[in-house]
Each structure stands twice: as C-alpha cells, then as structure tokens.
Design a protein around this motif. Structure first.
Motif, mmCIF file in Angstrom:
data_model
loop_
_atom_site.group_PDB
_atom_site.id
_atom_site.type_symbol
_atom_site.label_atom_id
_atom_site.label_comp_id
_atom_site.label_asym_id
_atom_site.label_seq_id
_atom_site.Cartn_x
_atom_site.Cartn_y
_atom_site.Cartn_z
ATOM 1 N N UNK A 141 0.845 -1.216 0.000
ATOM 2 C CA UNK A 141 0.000 0.000 0.000
ATOM 3 C C UNK A 141 0.870 1.252 0.000
ATOM 4 N N UNK A 142 1.874 1.293 0.899
ATOM 5 C CA UNK A 142 2.656 2.540 0.979
ATOM 6 C C UNK A 142 3.611 2.740 -0.203
ATOM 7 N N UNK A 143 3.908 1.647 -0.895
ATOM 8 C CA UNK A 143 4.716 1.762 -2.120
ATOM 9 C C UNK A 143 4.077 2.735 -3.104
ATOM 10 N N UNK A 144 2.739 2.759 -3.065
ATOM 11 C CA UNK A 144 1.975 3.603 -3.999
ATOM 12 C C UNK A 144 2.062 5.087 -3.625
ATOM 13 N N UNK A 145 2.436 5.371 -2.383
ATOM 14 C CA UNK A 145 2.447 6.760 -1.903
ATOM 15 C C UNK A 145 3.566 7.576 -2.530
ATOM 16 N N UNK A 146 4.706 6.916 -2.756
ATOM 17 C CA UNK A 146 5.871 7.645 -3.257
ATOM 18 C C UNK A 146 6.887 6.647 -3.774
ATOM 19 N N UNK A 147 7.733 7.134 -4.648
ATOM 20 C CA UNK A 147 8.769 6.264 -5.182
ATOM 21 C C UNK A 147 9.964 6.240 -4.212
ATOM 22 N N UNK A 148 9.772 5.534 -3.095
ATOM 23 C CA UNK A 148 10.838 5.482 -2.089
ATOM 24 C C UNK A 148 12.051 4.749 -2.649
ATOM 25 N N UNK A 149 13.233 5.196 -2.215
ATOM 26 C CA UNK A 149 14.451 4.513 -2.645
ATOM 27 C C UNK A 149 14.407 3.057 -2.172
ATOM 28 N N UNK A 150 13.893 2.897 -0.982
ATOM 29 C CA UNK A 150 13.716 1.552 -0.442
ATOM 30 C C UNK A 150 12.748 1.612 0.742
ATOM 31 N N UNK A 151 12.126 0.486 1.036
ATOM 32 C CA UNK A 151 11.270 0.403 2.226
ATOM 33 C C UNK A 151 11.868 -0.708 3.086
ATOM 34 N N UNK A 152 12.341 -0.342 4.275
ATOM 35 C CA UNK A 152 13.047 -1.336 5.087
ATOM 36 C C UNK A 152 12.390 -1.481 6.470
ATOM 37 N N UNK A 153 11.861 -2.666 6.771
ATOM 38 C CA UNK A 153 11.347 -2.897 8.131
ATOM 39 C C UNK A 153 12.536 -3.121 9.071
ATOM 40 N N UNK A 154 12.564 -2.412 10.165
ATOM 41 C CA UNK A 154 13.692 -2.563 11.101
ATOM 42 C C UNK A 154 13.198 -2.591 12.553
ATOM 43 N N UNK A 155 14.109 -2.911 13.438
ATOM 44 C CA UNK A 155 13.871 -2.645 14.850
ATOM 45 C C UNK A 155 15.110 -1.911 15.354
ATOM 46 N N UNK A 156 14.934 -0.635 15.655
ATOM 47 C CA UNK A 156 16.082 0.136 16.155
ATOM 48 C C UNK A 156 16.534 -0.449 17.479
ATOM 49 N N UNK A 157 15.571 -0.982 18.222
ATOM 50 C CA UNK A 157 15.889 -1.507 19.559
ATOM 51 C C UNK A 157 16.725 -2.794 19.485
ATOM 52 N N UNK A 158 16.288 -3.748 18.643
ATOM 53 C CA UNK A 158 17.022 -5.022 18.587
ATOM 54 C C UNK A 158 18.090 -5.017 17.483
ATOM 55 N N UNK A 159 18.161 -3.927 16.738
ATOM 56 C CA UNK A 159 19.114 -3.734 15.632
ATOM 57 C C UNK A 159 18.791 -4.563 14.400
ATOM 58 N N UNK A 160 17.622 -5.144 14.342
ATOM 59 C CA UNK A 160 17.225 -5.939 13.174
ATOM 60 C C UNK A 160 17.251 -5.053 11.917
ATOM 61 N N UNK A 161 17.947 -5.527 10.889
ATOM 62 C CA UNK A 161 18.047 -4.866 9.580
ATOM 63 C C UNK A 161 18.767 -3.524 9.585
ATOM 64 N N UNK A 162 19.429 -3.179 10.667
ATOM 65 C CA UNK A 162 20.178 -1.911 10.685
ATOM 66 C C UNK A 162 21.345 -1.982 9.693
ATOM 67 N N UNK A 163 21.986 -3.158 9.609
ATOM 68 C CA UNK A 163 23.125 -3.245 8.686
ATOM 69 C C UNK A 163 22.659 -3.116 7.235
ATOM 70 N N UNK A 164 21.459 -3.609 6.937
ATOM 71 C CA UNK A 164 20.908 -3.451 5.587
ATOM 72 C C UNK A 164 20.670 -1.963 5.294
ATOM 73 N N UNK A 165 20.108 -1.270 6.274
ATOM 74 C CA UNK A 165 19.861 0.167 6.120
ATOM 75 C C UNK A 165 21.182 0.902 5.879
ATOM 76 N N UNK A 166 22.209 0.518 6.628
ATOM 77 C CA UNK A 166 23.509 1.196 6.478
ATOM 78 C C UNK A 166 24.106 0.982 5.093
ATOM 79 N N UNK A 167 23.836 -0.208 4.510
ATOM 80 C CA UNK A 167 24.344 -0.470 3.154
ATOM 81 C C UNK A 167 23.717 0.502 2.156
#
Ligand SMILES: Nc1nc2c(ncn2[C@@H]2O[C@H](COP(=O)(O)OP(=O)(O)OP(=O)(O)O)[C@@H](O)[C@H]2O)c(=O)[nH]1
Length: 284
Positions: A141-167
């Motif tokens: 649904x939110x993909x339709x809102x804007x042409x985001x460079x990427x959409x990344x689900x993360x958890x800042x608390x547990x650090x899940x996917x933070x390294x992907x975001x940093x890439x």
C-alpha cells in the motif's frame, strides 16, 4: 583540473512522527548516546547531529524533533535551510511507527518530498508486530504513496536490519571531503549532552507528570585531571512550585534516583568519576 576526493561525505535527515524511534535509531547507528530517548512523545526538542566515520565514509545524521501537527515546522522542514541550499542533505530516512500511516505521515511526506532527494522509508519497531504477515500488504500500500528509494522494516531496539539500512545509506553518499574530524560523534558540546542526559532521566521517570520542556542548565563543570574526577552542578528550571515538588519527590527520592542514573550515563561518556549535584529552581 580539480582532483576528485577519495572520501565520501553526506548529510542524512531523520524525519518522522513523535515517538517513532528516530533518536533510538540515531544512537544505534552512531553507536553512542547522542540523542535522548523516552516513551514520552516530543522528547527531542532540538536538531541533534550524530556523526559516523568509517574509513573514508562520513555520514552525518540530523535527528529532527517529531511533528504531530501542521503548525510545527522545524529547521529541517524548511526547504530553504542551508543544508538543502548547499546540496549537502543527500538522503532522508523517514521513520514510521510499526504499520501506522495516518494524516501525520502524509503531512511529513508532503514536506520532505519537496527536497527532491532520495527517501528511505523505515518501518520501525517490527519487534512489536506480532503478525509479521501484515507487513507485506502494508508495504504494497505505501509503495503507492511515493517512489521510495527503499522500504526497510527494522527494529532500532534489537538492531534488526540496521546493517541493511547502512548499506543503502553508504551507496548514496557522494564523494566529498569530510566535514568533521574522524573522532567526532556529534557536534553538540559535552555540556549540552550532559544537560540532555539529565533531562532524559527526569522525563523518563516523571513521565506525564512533568512538562517535557523542562530546562536543564549546567552551572559548573570542573574536571580534576590529577584525581580524574569531574564535578557537575546542574540546575533544573521549572515554572512553578508544583513542578518543583514533583521533581524532588517525597523526601527527595525522585531527584536522588534520577541523579544516580544520570551520573552513571555521564560517567560512560566522559570516562571519569562524576560528582553530580542537581538543584531545582523556580524561574522568576
Ligand atoms: N520495541 C521497540 N521500541 C522502540 C524501538 N525504537 C524505539 N523504541 C522506543 O520508542 C520510544 C520512543 O523512541 P525515541 O527514539 O525517543 O523516539 P523519537 O522518534 O526520537 O521521539 P520524539 O523525541 O518524540 O520525536 C522509546 O521508548 C524507545 O525505547 C524499536 O525498534 N522497538
């Protein structure tokens, strides 16, 4: 001919509603407590800068105060700010709270897309989403809102996917000279960081009882280099006696507890034994 820089440097704005987890994300990325965090919305009241330098890459993050209404317009939301004018802001991280998208997110998106720079949408706090199957339909649904460079689900608390975001961030930082020495993690002064840590403890422990905009003033900051100790006298400025009483607590228990927690935090940052004395004062 001008020699091309072999170093990379870029500014990244972190936007999002209050309490989305912007400051937590900044602290995790930089690896140090730069911006204070709490469950109380509106904790961040200044633009806080966190700097991360790894080899020839320097990324400079700006944590913006969260917005809740159309009336709140802060420095970075103004497209005439100097970072935009000088083309220094290269990337935006738009943080949302789980799968929450409401009018506030629409308002923020409308403002930040005017900057015409890539936006990464970060769905934070996925550790709190029980049914992960909800994520994919939401992303569609939110993909339709804007042409985001990427959409990344993360958890800042547990650090899940933070390294992907940093890439993603790394790939979008242009060649440029570094703006700060490589040892810097923030441009905020130590005294400002100390006052923010003290403010954080009171906000966290007194919660809704207290207005989040209490002011902390560092009255004295003295280092004894021989004994490797540091004396800090801080003043908490409040508007009325009711707030003064709340901060002090019964028999001084609240101010004592917050002082201990703040002292431990500050000791970690300045690596010295701290003597911290906090007073509360009613402003005239
Ligand atoms: N469970 C969980 N909690 C998180 C996560 N990220 C942040 N939080 C919590 O959410 C609360 C708000 O986090 P902050 O980082 O202060 O949020 P903010 O967006 O900077 O808030 P404002 O200062 O109000 O703009 C804090 O209690 C954090 O510990 C996460 O990934 N998972």
């Amino acid at each position: 001919m001008k020699k091309l820089s072999t170093t990379h440097c870029g500014y990244i704005g972190i936007f999002g509603r209050k309490n989305a987890g912007k400051s937590t994300l900044l602290n995790k990325i930089v690896g140090e407590k730069i911006s204070i965090t709490s469950r109380i919305p509106g904790t961040t009241i200044n633009n806080i800068i966190g700097i991360k330098t790894i080899n020839n890459y320097q990324t400079i993050y700006i944590d913006t105060p969260g917005i809740t209404t159309k009336k709140n317009v802060f420095f970075l939301y103004n497209k005439n700010n100097f970072l935009i004018k000088k083309k220094k802001l290269r990337l935006i991280i738009f943080v949302i709270h789980k799968t929450q998208w409401s009018e506030i997110e629409d308002i923020i998106l409308k403002k930040i897309k005017k900057f015409l720079i890539p936006i990464i949408l970060v769905i934070n706090k996925i550790d709190l989403i029980d049914n992960k199957k909800k994520l994919l339909p939401f992303i569609n649904i939110i993909k339709e809102k804007y042409n985001f460079l990427s959409i990344i689900p993360i958890s800042a608390k547990t650090q899940k996917n933070i390294s992907l975001l940093l890439k993603y961030i790394k790939h979008n930082i242009p060649k440029a000279n570094h703006d700060f020495p490589h040892t810097y993690t923030t441009n905020s002064s130590l005294v400002f960081r100390i006052s923010e840590i003290i403010r954080e403890k009171f906000i966290r422990f007194l919660g809704q009882e207290l207005p989040y905009n209490i002011k902390v003033k560092i009255d004295t900051y003295n280092i004894n280099y021989i004994k490797k100790t540091c004396f800090i006298y801080a003043l908490i400025l409040v508007n009325n006696n009711r707030h003064k009483k709340i901060i002090i607590g019964q028999k001084g228990e609240k101010i004592k507890l917050c002082s201990i927690l703040a002292r431990k935090n500050i000791e970690k940052i300045i690596q010295k034994k701290i003597y911290l004395k906090i007073w509360v004062q009613k402003t005239m």
